[in-house]
Design a protein around this motif. Structure first.
Motif, PDB file in Angstrom:
ATOM      1  N   THR A   1       0.806  -1.149  -0.081  1.00 30.41           N
ATOM      2  CA  THR A   1      -0.015   0.031  -0.030  1.00 30.41           C
ATOM      3  C   THR A   1       0.965   1.212   0.274  1.00 30.41           C
ATOM      4  O   THR A   1       1.738   1.388   0.710  1.00 30.41           O
ATOM      5  CB  THR A   1      -0.828  -0.035   1.251  1.00 30.41           C
TER       6      THR A   1
ATOM      7  N   ASP B   1      -2.205   4.503  -3.824  1.00 32.37           N
ATOM      8  CA  ASP B   1      -3.314   3.872  -3.304  1.00 32.37           C
ATOM      9  C   ASP B   1      -4.314   4.705  -2.751  1.00 32.37           C
ATOM     10  O   ASP B   1      -5.290   4.515  -2.568  1.00 32.37           O
ATOM     11  CB  ASP B   1      -2.824   2.397  -2.688  1.00 32.37           C
ATOM     12  N   VAL B   2      -3.733   5.408  -1.920  1.00 35.80           N
ATOM     13  CA  VAL B   2      -4.300   6.496  -0.900  1.00 35.80           C
ATOM     14  C   VAL B   2      -3.597   7.763  -0.791  1.00 35.80           C
ATOM     15  O   VAL B   2      -2.316   7.655  -0.989  1.00 35.80           O
ATOM     16  CB  VAL B   2      -4.202   5.760   0.614  1.00 35.80           C
TER      17      VAL B   2
ATOM     18  N   THR C   1      -9.231  12.188   2.411  1.00 35.44           N
ATOM     19  CA  THR C   1      -8.772  10.830   2.046  1.00 35.44           C
ATOM     20  C   THR C   1      -9.263  10.658   0.807  1.00 35.44           C
ATOM     21  O   THR C   1     -10.522  10.512   0.536  1.00 35.44           O
ATOM     22  CB  THR C   1      -9.005   9.655   3.111  1.00 35.44           C
TER      23      THR C   1
ATOM     24  N   THR D   1      -9.080   7.708  -2.618  1.00 30.33           N
ATOM     25  CA  THR D   1      -8.710   6.468  -2.776  1.00 30.33           C
ATOM     26  C   THR D   1      -9.077   5.967  -4.428  1.00 30.33           C
ATOM     27  O   THR D   1      -9.777   6.846  -4.971  1.00 30.33           O
ATOM     28  CB  THR D   1      -9.348   5.353  -2.126  1.00 30.33           C
TER      29      THR D   1
END
Ligand code: 5RP
Length: 222
Positions: free
Chosen positions: A116, A208-209, A220, A222
């Motif tokens: 990640t 990924d984030v 956030t 994603t």
């Protein structure tokens, strides 16, 4: 929040993100730059729970070790669970430009290995089209002029970053005036130029984030 406050807020949010996963087997990848530095400083508070880190630059290795946080060679670890790093630009697909701190090659290697990839950035880094920030390209020194000519053919305006030698002993060309509407394709085309070690487009391996600072708090994506 100011830009500096946003950097601190996303560094704090990254620690909150990984905190539930801290255990004896976890390996953390650590990036380079002012935002990554704030994250490294945050890690000091939980260093007793950190098994191992790998880092994308000698500067980050030094900073981690000054905090007493263990740093390993990437070849000695079986996996990297999370990679936390900043960016110079990000788009809504979480594709990035990185390498403002000349650490792009090691950053790309750790990002490739990581399960990640968490990108932490202040709100000024979000753009609709990548390329307002000059794209860094790490180049084998003897290929510098040839690669520069090839980058001109691709439509860019490469400038030698004088006085900078990367941790890998190479040089950097920064490509100005180079909007990148198709990051995946351009990443591949620049990689195909002989003498290029890496370019700063993180499109094939995007984040990924994205923990993005805003005036009102951390968003956030994603
Ligand atoms: C270093 C990088 C950094 O992540 C990028 O330059 C962002 O830095 P900062 O957090 O200081 O804005 O790619 O090579």
């Amino acid at each position: 929040m100011t830009q500096d406050e946003q950097k601190q807020a996303v560094a704090d949010a990254a620690l909150d993100y990984i905190r539930p996963h801290l255990d004896n087997n976890m390996v953390l990848g650590i990036g380079t730059g002012s935002t990554a530095n704030l994250f490294i400083d945050n890690l000091a508070a939980v260093k007793g729970q950190i098994n191992a880190t790998v880092a994308s630059s000698e500067a980050s290795v030094d900073r981690l070790r000054r905090h007493g946080i263990p740093v390993y060679d990437l070849n000695t670890v079986d996996q990297v669970d999370f990679y936390i790093d900043g960016a110079d630009e990000a788009n809504s697909a979480l594709q990035l430009i990185k390498g403002g701190g000349a650490a792009l090659t090691r950053e790309k290697i750790i990002a490739a290995v990581a399960r990640t990839f968490i990108c932490i950035a202040d709100g000024s880094k979000l753009v609709s089209t990548l390329g307002e920030f000059p794209l860094p390209v790490e180049v084998i020194p003897m290929a510098r002029s040839y690669v520069a000519r090839e980058l001109v053919k691709l439509g860019g305006d490469p400038v030698y970053r004088e006085g900078v030698i990367t941790d890998n002993g190479n040089v950097i060309l920064d490509v100005y005036h180079f909007p990148i509407p198709q990051p995946l394709e351009m990443e591949q085309r620049i990689n195909n130029i002989t003498g290029v070690v890496t370019n700063g487009l993180f499109a094939r391996r995007a984040a990924d984030v994205l923990l993005l600072g805003t005036r009102d708090g951390v968003q956030t994506l994603t």
